[in-house]
Scaffold this motif. Structure first.
Motif, short mmCIF file in Angstrom:
data_model
loop_
_atom_site.label_atom_id
_atom_site.label_comp_id
_atom_site.label_asym_id
_atom_site.label_seq_id
_atom_site.Cartn_x
_atom_site.Cartn_y
_atom_site.Cartn_z
N GLU A 81 2.11 4.78 0.30
CA GLU A 81 1.97 4.16 1.45
C GLU A 81 0.78 3.54 1.80
O GLU A 81 -0.24 4.36 1.36
CB GLU A 81 2.29 5.21 2.52
N LYS A 82 0.62 2.38 2.48
CA LYS A 82 -0.69 1.81 2.94
C LYS A 82 -0.52 1.95 4.30
O LYS A 82 0.51 1.34 4.96
CB LYS A 82 -0.84 0.36 2.26
N ASP A 105 0.26 -0.34 11.20
CA ASP A 105 1.25 -1.03 10.31
C ASP A 105 1.05 -0.37 9.14
O ASP A 105 0.20 -0.01 8.48
CB ASP A 105 0.58 -2.50 10.16
N ARG A 106 2.47 -0.05 8.72
CA ARG A 106 2.48 0.97 7.72
C ARG A 106 3.35 0.30 6.68
O ARG A 106 4.64 0.10 6.98
CB ARG A 106 3.31 2.19 8.15
N PHE A 107 3.18 0.19 5.33
CA PHE A 107 3.83 -0.34 4.52
C PHE A 107 4.18 1.13 3.35
O PHE A 107 3.17 1.85 2.90
CB PHE A 107 3.33 -1.42 3.42
N VAL A 108 5.49 1.06 3.01
CA VAL A 108 6.04 2.29 2.09
C VAL A 108 6.70 1.87 0.84
O VAL A 108 7.63 0.72 1.31
CB VAL A 108 6.86 3.33 2.96
N CYS A 109 6.61 2.16 -0.35
CA CYS A 109 7.32 1.85 -1.21
C CYS A 109 7.91 3.14 -2.16
O CYS A 109 6.82 4.08 -2.14
CB CYS A 109 6.91 0.74 -2.29
N GLU A 110 8.85 3.12 -2.89
CA GLU A 110 9.33 4.24 -3.51
C GLU A 110 9.67 3.66 -4.92
O GLU A 110 10.50 2.55 -4.92
CB GLU A 110 10.35 5.09 -3.12
N ARG A 119 11.28 -0.35 -0.33
CA ARG A 119 10.26 -0.77 0.24
C ARG A 119 10.36 -1.32 1.73
O ARG A 119 11.55 -1.69 2.11
CB ARG A 119 9.37 -1.86 -0.46
N SER A 120 9.45 -0.91 2.60
CA SER A 120 9.67 -1.06 3.98
C SER A 120 8.33 -1.32 4.89
O SER A 120 7.41 -0.82 4.27
CB SER A 120 10.48 0.10 4.87
N ARG A 121 8.18 -1.75 5.88
CA ARG A 121 7.09 -1.81 6.80
C ARG A 121 7.37 -1.71 8.06
O ARG A 121 8.64 -1.99 8.63
CB ARG A 121 6.74 -3.33 6.85
N THR A 122 6.55 -0.88 8.79
CA THR A 122 6.86 -0.63 10.13
C THR A 122 5.38 -0.58 10.82
O THR A 122 4.46 -0.55 10.44
CB THR A 122 7.10 1.28 10.20
N GLN A 123 5.78 -1.30 11.94
CA GLN A 123 4.72 -1.69 12.82
C GLN A 123 4.76 -0.96 14.22
O GLN A 123 5.97 -0.74 14.58
CB GLN A 123 4.52 -3.06 13.25
N MET A 124 3.69 -0.21 14.64
CA MET A 124 3.71 0.67 15.76
C MET A 124 2.78 0.35 16.72
O MET A 124 1.92 -0.40 16.61
CB MET A 124 3.28 2.33 15.44
#
Length: 124
Positions: A81-82, A105-110, A119-124
């Motif tokens: 995660e970044k 802003d969170r970028f997650v990959c597996e 992979r996904s991106r979540t913005q809060m």
């Protein structure tokens, strides 16, 4: 406003002791990016970026490459995660303000055994 970047992850294995024998922490380099691997539980290894100041310059695709490389090297499932947090003044009920995270802003990959599975991106 201040910005804070971090890169972290988890590596799941059958036996963390077999990956990090007799050691609390081990360095693993992928090119010029160095990670610290440390035992979290009997089957889980924590991954953190050694030089936190490099987190801002590592792209999402770079995170995926590192995730896949670690996954392939250890023949395991890896999640990385970044996180980019922006700090600023947020209003509070008493009319004042607090300096806190105002957006993230969170970028997650597996990856599993060297192959990207999500992979996904979540913005809060």
């Amino acid at each position: 406003m201040d910005h804070e970047y971090s890169i972290s992850g988890r590596l799941w294995v059958d036996n963390a002791e077999s990956v990090l024998p007799g050691s609390d922490c081990r360095e693993y380099a992928i090119g010029d990016i160095v990670f610290l691997l440390s035992t979290a539980t009997a089957n889980e290894i924590q991954i953190v970026l050694k030089d936190k100041s490099k987190a801002v310059s590592i792209s999402d695709d770079g995170i995926v490459v590192c995730c896949a490389e670690l996954s392939k090297k250890f023949n395991a499932r890896v999640r990385m995660e970044k996180l980019h947090e922006e700090y600023g003044n947020a209003n509070v009920f008493n009319g004042g303000s607090d300096y806190e995270v105002v957006s993230a802003d969170r970028f997650v990959c597996e990856c599993l055994n060297g192959k990207e599975v999500s992979r996904s991106r979540t913005q809060m």
